[in-house]
Write an enzyme that holds these catalytic residues in place. Sequence first.
Site, PDB file in Angstrom:
ATOM      1  N   HIS A 266       5.688  16.406   1.479  1.00 32.80           N
ATOM      2  CA  HIS A 266       4.512  16.991   2.126  1.00 32.80           C
ATOM      3  C   HIS A 266       4.241  18.328   1.441  1.00 32.80           C
ATOM      4  O   HIS A 266       4.040  18.371   0.244  1.00 32.80           O
ATOM      5  CB  HIS A 266       4.816  17.083   3.630  1.00 32.80           C
ATOM      6  N   HIS A 305      -1.217   9.953  -2.960  1.00 31.43           N
ATOM      7  CA  HIS A 305      -1.512  10.400  -1.599  1.00 31.43           C
ATOM      8  C   HIS A 305      -1.652   9.194  -0.701  1.00 31.43           C
ATOM      9  O   HIS A 305      -2.162   8.159  -1.140  1.00 31.43           O
ATOM     10  CB  HIS A 305      -2.822  11.215  -1.578  1.00 31.43           C
ATOM     11  N   ASP A 361      -1.468  19.606  -4.484  1.00 31.77           N
ATOM     12  CA  ASP A 361      -0.299  20.375  -4.911  1.00 31.77           C
ATOM     13  C   ASP A 361      -0.120  20.429  -6.420  1.00 31.77           C
ATOM     14  O   ASP A 361       0.706  21.188  -6.915  1.00 31.77           O
ATOM     15  CB  ASP A 361       0.972  19.794  -4.281  1.00 31.77           C
TER      16      ASP A 361
END
Length: 426
Positions: A266, A305, A361
């Site tokens: 995460h 994702h 990210d």
Amino acid sequence: MTDSLSIRDNRTGKDYEVAITDGTIRAADLKQIALDGDPGLATYDPGFVNTASCRSAVTYIDGDAGILEYRGYPIEQLAEKSSFLEVSYLLLNGELPTSSQLSTWTHDVTTHTFLHENLKQFIQGFRYDAHPMGMLMASVSALSTFYPDASNISDADNRQLQITRLIAKMPTLGAFAYRHGLGKPYVYPDNDLSYVENFLAMLFKMSEPKYAADERLVKALDVLFILHADHEQNCSANAVRSVGSSQVDPYSAIAAGIGALYGPLHGGANEAVLRMLRRIGTTDNVSDFIAGVKSGKEKLMGFGHRVYKNYDPRAQIIKKACDDVFEVTGVNPLLKIARELEKIALEDDYFVSRKLYPNVDFYSGLIYEALEFPPEMFTVLFAIGRTPGWLAQWSELVQDKEQKIARPKQIYTGFRTREFIPMSDR
Ligand code: CMC
């Protein structure tokens, strides 16, 4: 067309009709499909891959089209035209604030940035090398002991006060955790500064009377906070909702969200991306690294994702923010490796066939590093940005009459009713 689903149970030959609402059936409606003496049919869905846990009006994502909207406003417009506190207001209240609503909200947040001195001592009690996410999680949970009134979650004014406190104090807690690791004195909030400027001052100020951050860097961090502000029912929002469903105070629920965010799958992914890029070292090693990923030896962190099967719209915006930040700080040498990885992965069948694209990210860590944050702080930055989203989800949960305490079913696979064996016979 009737909005219902006809089901035949081939074990009994019986037919059932179950209503379809908003593209879902109610799992509880399946209970009627039962063999004699059995509790009825249930669904098995580890990781909630196809189960809606709530109705929510906060954030909309279309993962195939790469769309992200907060309260109906596209993320691209918010990142370009709004500010983090304005977006926080939007997430929490459902509408953009008027100018006077925004100044009241900004004033309220600004005047709640200080921490109780005992909380400062609590932070001082951590070891010199404590991870700042562990410190953040513990200190947010400790806040509940400073504000026992927070347990009165049925009172709207009370909820608003705790929401304001949490959004205001997160940067102070994050900055204190950072300074603790460096052995530097904590810097108290400066209420003359904006939300982001004040955070940067608490992180980086030394002996200068007033900390002055570069405006372009302030803007970049504000945009990053906006991009992270909510993401519907992700792992940490689900943790906040699950813990919040017991009707505990919001500090305890948000601490659970911070714990969920800490994990490398995460929010911890941005830290993992940077470590991965450092390990790869030069663009010459990229193809060997990709071969390792394809053989299942490791993951390409910052890619893939659960929801986006297209380019993560946040990653597009971050890529642009990278250029703005590097104009001030100089180009991060790891950027070359990141771009090469992205180029190869986007052309390679392994990634293309699995619809693996860069996520938020992939580039955010490069910006954070350029802003001189150590990798351990990356997820703290994510947590500060995500706080309004967690609180909007929590607020929605506690006002939703349909919600119950979270309590999933299980398929029991263990032994049944065994006779206890005395120690001497084992
Ligand atoms: N590198 C290599 N292979 C991958 C990756 C990756 N990053 N992500 C998924 N796959 C493969 C996976 O091995 C599987 O292959 P196969 O079908 O051959 O078994 C396939 O793609 C589907 O993956 P999955 O694990 O079933 O997908 P998921 O929806 O359960 O997991 C994820 C989503 C984000 C946990 C995963 O893509 C991942 O671990 N990515 C790396 C960590 C990361 O960047 N996380 C940040 C997510 S965005 C920020 C946030 O919201 O927190």
